[in-house]
Scaffold this motif. Structure first.
Motif, short mmCIF file in Angstrom:
data_model
loop_
_atom_site.label_atom_id
_atom_site.label_comp_id
_atom_site.label_asym_id
_atom_site.label_seq_id
_atom_site.Cartn_x
_atom_site.Cartn_y
_atom_site.Cartn_z
N ARG A 1 0.64 -1.21 0.02
CA ARG A 1 -0.38 -0.19 0.08
C ARG A 1 0.83 1.68 0.46
O ARG A 1 0.40 1.79 -0.63
N ALA A 2 1.71 1.16 0.57
CA ALA A 2 3.25 2.41 0.76
C ALA A 2 3.72 2.40 -0.73
O ALA A 2 4.48 3.74 -0.70
N SER A 3 3.63 2.06 -1.75
CA SER A 3 4.42 1.68 -2.47
C SER A 3 3.72 1.84 -3.81
O SER A 3 4.61 1.57 -4.38
N ARG A 4 2.71 1.94 -3.83
CA ARG A 4 1.71 1.90 -5.32
C ARG A 4 1.14 3.66 -5.54
O ARG A 4 1.15 4.56 -4.54
N GLY A 5 1.26 4.00 -6.60
CA GLY A 5 0.30 5.24 -6.79
C GLY A 5 1.93 6.12 -7.28
O GLY A 5 2.70 6.12 -7.34
N SER A 6 1.48 7.75 -7.16
CA SER A 6 1.89 8.58 -7.52
C SER A 6 2.34 9.15 -5.97
O SER A 6 2.77 8.12 -5.44
N ASP A 7 3.45 9.90 -6.17
CA ASP A 7 4.40 10.39 -4.59
C ASP A 7 3.47 10.69 -4.25
O ASP A 7 3.83 10.28 -3.26
N GLU A 8 2.89 11.72 -3.90
CA GLU A 8 2.44 12.28 -2.91
C GLU A 8 1.11 11.14 -2.70
O GLU A 8 0.55 10.96 -1.20
N HIS A 9 0.70 9.83 -3.56
CA HIS A 9 0.13 9.72 -2.13
C HIS A 9 0.74 7.93 -1.49
O HIS A 9 0.14 7.86 -0.82
N GLN A 10 1.66 8.00 -2.27
CA GLN A 10 2.97 7.13 -1.48
C GLN A 10 3.77 7.77 -0.18
O GLN A 10 3.32 7.74 0.68
N LEU A 11 3.58 9.11 0.25
CA LEU A 11 3.21 10.20 0.73
C LEU A 11 2.89 10.23 1.99
O LEU A 11 2.60 10.18 2.74
N VAL B 1 -13.55 -0.27 -14.65
CA VAL B 1 -12.76 -0.50 -14.26
C VAL B 1 -11.18 -0.06 -13.81
O VAL B 1 -12.01 0.99 -12.95
N SER B 2 -10.36 -0.87 -12.86
CA SER B 2 -9.42 -0.70 -12.01
C SER B 2 -8.28 -1.71 -12.12
O SER B 2 -8.30 -2.21 -12.99
N THR C 1 -17.71 4.96 -15.96
CA THR C 1 -16.15 5.74 -15.43
C THR C 1 -16.33 6.70 -14.39
O THR C 1 -17.51 7.80 -15.16
N THR C 2 -15.53 6.93 -13.16
CA THR C 2 -15.98 8.33 -12.41
C THR C 2 -14.83 9.27 -12.18
O THR C 2 -13.86 8.77 -12.49
N ARG C 3 -14.95 9.86 -11.90
CA ARG C 3 -14.21 11.14 -11.39
C ARG C 3 -13.13 10.40 -10.86
O ARG C 3 -11.67 10.51 -10.52
N SER C 4 -13.84 9.91 -9.51
CA SER C 4 -13.31 9.36 -8.10
C SER C 4 -12.24 8.14 -8.79
O SER C 4 -10.91 7.59 -8.05
N GLN C 5 -13.28 7.01 -9.52
CA GLN C 5 -12.18 6.38 -10.69
C GLN C 5 -11.21 6.67 -11.12
O GLN C 5 -10.10 6.01 -10.91
N GLU C 6 -11.00 7.48 -11.54
CA GLU C 6 -10.59 7.32 -12.55
C GLU C 6 -8.92 8.17 -11.89
O GLU C 6 -8.00 7.96 -12.25
N ASN C 7 -9.39 8.86 -11.02
CA ASN C 7 -8.29 9.66 -10.05
C ASN C 7 -7.16 8.32 -9.14
O ASN C 7 -6.88 8.35 -8.78
N TYR C 8 -8.28 7.32 -8.66
CA TYR C 8 -7.49 6.16 -7.85
C TYR C 8 -6.69 5.65 -8.76
O TYR C 8 -5.81 4.87 -8.26
N LEU C 9 -6.71 5.81 -10.20
CA LEU C 9 -5.91 5.29 -11.16
C LEU C 9 -5.00 6.33 -11.64
O LEU C 9 -3.60 5.34 -11.49
N THR C 10 -4.82 7.18 -11.24
CA THR C 10 -4.00 7.59 -11.21
C THR C 10 -3.50 8.38 -10.18
O THR C 10 -1.88 8.36 -10.51
N PHE C 11 -3.44 8.60 -9.19
CA PHE C 11 -3.17 9.10 -7.78
C PHE C 11 -2.55 7.59 -7.19
O PHE C 11 -1.86 7.45 -6.13
N GLY C 12 -3.90 6.56 -6.75
CA GLY C 12 -3.07 5.34 -6.14
C GLY C 12 -3.17 3.98 -6.99
O GLY C 12 -2.03 3.37 -6.44
N SER C 13 -2.66 3.77 -8.29
CA SER C 13 -1.78 3.62 -8.95
C SER C 13 -0.92 3.36 -10.34
O SER C 13 -0.50 3.05 -10.67
N GLY C 14 -0.31 4.46 -10.68
CA GLY C 14 0.23 5.25 -11.30
C GLY C 14 -0.35 5.52 -12.93
O GLY C 14 1.30 5.31 -13.18
N TYR C 15 -1.14 5.85 -12.72
CA TYR C 15 -1.73 5.61 -14.52
C TYR C 15 -1.64 6.84 -14.72
O TYR C 15 -1.78 8.05 -14.22
N PRO C 16 -1.39 6.86 -16.19
CA PRO C 16 -1.12 8.98 -16.73
C PRO C 16 -2.43 10.02 -15.99
O PRO C 16 -2.88 9.29 -15.92
#
Length: 641
Positions: free
Chosen positions: A310-320, A457-458, A510-525
């Motif tokens: 959990r601490a190593s996934r996603g964007s730098d801010e999410h890892q923070l 999608v996730s 697809t929702t904005r929250s789901q897309e943010n999860y992919l972006t910030f929580g899982s490292g998608y573009p």
């Protein structure tokens, strides 16, 4: 809002107000004579500020799982029963049935205020239960109030929403409070032949007990309190999978530490727990045995899935955010340890608090609990650890706190106040639910009165939850399935094929929250969501059903005359599969609980505590217990082969 969540959008005036509130609390705590009413008002304001701020800045209840739970309440309210085929949580329906009974309706209009205010109400009730525990500990008034504030600031775990875990956590705190308040033991004898006991005696020799003697109660009152303990445990057992185990472990730990007189209570609790698991949750464990026992004893794998991954996934801010959570958890443990040492220097031994902090760690040996076991360990140790952390500043229950201690409290409260918005609301980018997403889901519901299917999608994470407000009604009619989100957002061919194969009534949302999860929580573009929506809208044969800034819904453009698959209602009601010895096991259960309950009632009544009767009841209960265990084993073997 950035990957730091709510902290990135709060105005400076709000944060300044939080700082002033912290300074005001420390000032009130420093008065020569503490004013309980003033500290109480500040504490309530702090709870409203920290745990209720989303009620003011967000229009919909947080957490998608909250909406699932609303659907469970709606189903019970409409049908009066459960459907174990739909979800494993139906095997523990106590909380949802109680909510349906209290509210009288499962409609979203009725539930919505409760869903939004649940965190505030839960934390206020937790503080009351924590006060019950602290009333049995030798500590100053300043330490009590500080422990309550630390609990508010460190309760970032996010399990206080409308959920069985939030409800049973309250039951757990009250359960522990009753045990340490009315059934504590200050026995200090040590088995000198046991090496750990000798070490304990050497470390704590010359110290006095950190607990107060048991509160006085007449025999009839003690029997009522014992019945309340069993009732709290039963309510937790029928509502949640994990909390009853922590209750049993805590009582056993206190008995082993010679701080609880209810030596026969664990046996009663274990019999109740085994009976519920064997008879009422069989639809789950008969088909998920590998999931239940596959990670038992795998401590490294459990810690890896709960913490490291959990601490190593996603964007730098999410890892923070993940690192901040680990840091505050480590800080709490360090302050609790320092509190133990400082109390020892003052000649005080806090055996009860040490047991209650250490016992939840045993959960990591059970299973990973879907990668969340580390969060649950932190949750169950939070209350007693906050008490010890407060004692690290104010260890002496009699003397006035020093200026240095009060200054340290001020710095600690300010630091934790600001870190709370990172640890608690750092994932708000995808944990919030928007109006547009609710409107999109409601549109699909209106188009599928006879049942439909949501696709979302996730990342490829087992058991991943959609950050979409689905399931709040008609849970038996509408299904949802996860699809792997393509790394390249324009690659939607496979998703379109799955949607086509699903037939009419299948919708991809697809929702904005789901897309943010992919972006910030899982490292998608960063622009993955925008490109994905554009690609779906342009895909051949795809029709856009809903398109707003918060959500988009797509379906296939079916040929005229095609109809959705017929709705097949699930099997409802309590399903108990019988084996040849199942009825005998029920008889053994009734007899065992009767004999064990009578034995414990006899024990808690000092005027009737005759050892001969206790031995007689023990001898009578032993063969009945053996028969009950054999029937449990027989059911397990027969129903899993």
């Amino acid at each position: 809002m950035t990957g730091l969540g709510l902290l990135s959008v709060l105005p400076f005036s709000t944060l300044a107000g939080l700082a002033l509130l912290g300074v005001g609390f420390v000032g009130s705590l420093s008065l020569r004579r503490p004013h309980a009413w003033l500290l109480g008002i500040q504490l309530v304001i702090l709870v409203l500020f920290l745990h209720g701020i989303t009620v003011l800045v967000e229009s919909e209840p947080r957490f998608p799982i909250t909406w699932f739970h609303a659907g469970f309440v709606d189903f019970i309210s409409r049908t009066g029963t459960v459907a174990t085929e739909l979800d494993a949580r139906w095997c523990w329906p106590g909380f949802f049935a109680l909510a349906a009974f209290w509210l009288g309706s499962g409609r979203l209009s009725t539930l919505s205020p409760v869903l939004s205010l649940a965190p505030v109400l839960s934390n206020l009730l937790y503080l009351g239960a924590l006060a019950l525990i602290m009333s049995a500990i030798k500590m100053s008034l300043q330490a009590r109030w500080l422990a309550a504030v630390l609990f508010c600031l460190l309760n970032w775990i996010g399990q206080d929403y409308f959920s069985p875990q939030g409800f049973t956590y309250l039951l757990y705190l009250v359960f522990i409070g009753i045990v340490v308040k009315w059934f504590s033991s200050l026995e200090r004898t040590v088995n000198r032949h046991c090496k750990p006991a000798r070490v304990w005696h050497w470390v704590w020799q010359g110290s006095s007990s950190g607990e107060l003697p048991s509160a006085p109660a007449r025999p009839a009152e003690r029997v009522v309190l014992l019945a309340i303990l069993v009732g709290l445990f039963c309510a937790a057992t029928v509502s949640h999978q994990l909390t009853p185990f922590v209750m049993v472990m805590s009582v056993v730990g206190l008995i082993v530490a010679r701080r609880c007189t209810l030596t026969g209570l664990p046996t009663i609790l274990i019999v109740i727990l085994l009976a519920w698991i064997s008879y009422m949750t069989e639809p789950y464990w008969a088909g998920h045995l590998k999931d239940m026992v596959g990670s038992v004893g795998d401590v490294s794998g459990t810690v890896s899935s709960s913490v490291v991954a959990r601490a190593s996934r996603g964007s730098d801010e999410h890892q923070l955010v993940g690192q901040a959570r680990m840091l505050t958890a480590g800080l709490l443990v360090a302050m609790a340890a320092w509190g133990l040492l400082r109390r020892r220097r003052h000649g005080i031994e806090d055996r009860v608090l040490l047991v209650l902090v250490a016992v939840p760690v045993g959960l990591v040996f059970m299973q990973s609990y879907g990668g969340e076991i580390a969060f649950r360990v932190y949750l169950f140790m939070l209350g007693p650890a906050c008490i010890l952390a407060a004692l690290s500043f104010f260890p002496d229950p009699e003397s006035r706190p020093t200026a240095l201690a009060r200054g340290g409290v001020g710095l600690c409260v300010l630091a934790l106040s600001f870190s709370f918005f990172v640890t608690r609301y750092g994932n708000e980018q995808f944990e919030q639910i928007s109006d547009g997403a609710v409107a999109a889901v409601e549109t699909v519901y209106s188009l599928t009165p006879n049942g439909g299917r949501f696709l979302f999608v996730s990342p490829h994470i087992p058991g991943d939850t959609p950050f979409i407000p689905v399931g709040y009604r008609d849970v038996e009619r509408v299904d949802w399935d996860r699809l792997d989100a393509p790394i390249e957002p324009a690659d939607v061919t496979g998703l379109v094929d799955v949607m086509r194969e699903g037939g009419p009534g299948t919708y991809l949302i697809t929702t904005r929250s789901q897309e943010n999860y992919l972006t910030f929580g899982s490292g998608y573009p960063p622009d993955w969501g925008t490109q994905f929506r554009r690609a779906m809208a342009a895909a051949p044969g795809v029709r856009v059903v809903v398109d707003n800034p918060d959500a988009s819904v797509y379906t296939f453009d079916w040929r005229p005359g095609q109809t959705p698959k017929p709705f097949i209602p699930p099997t409802t009601g309590v399903q108990i599969r019988r084996t040849p010895w199942t009825p005998v096991g029920v008889a053994f259960l009734v007899m065992a609980l009767s004999l064990l309950g009578l034995r414990e009632v006899w024990r808690v009544c000092p005027t009737r505590n005759d050892p001969r009767w206790l031995r007689l009841l023990t001898l009578a209960a032993s063969p009945v217990l053996a028969g009950f265990v054999l029937v449990i084993a027989e059911r397990f073997v027969v129903l899993t082969t």
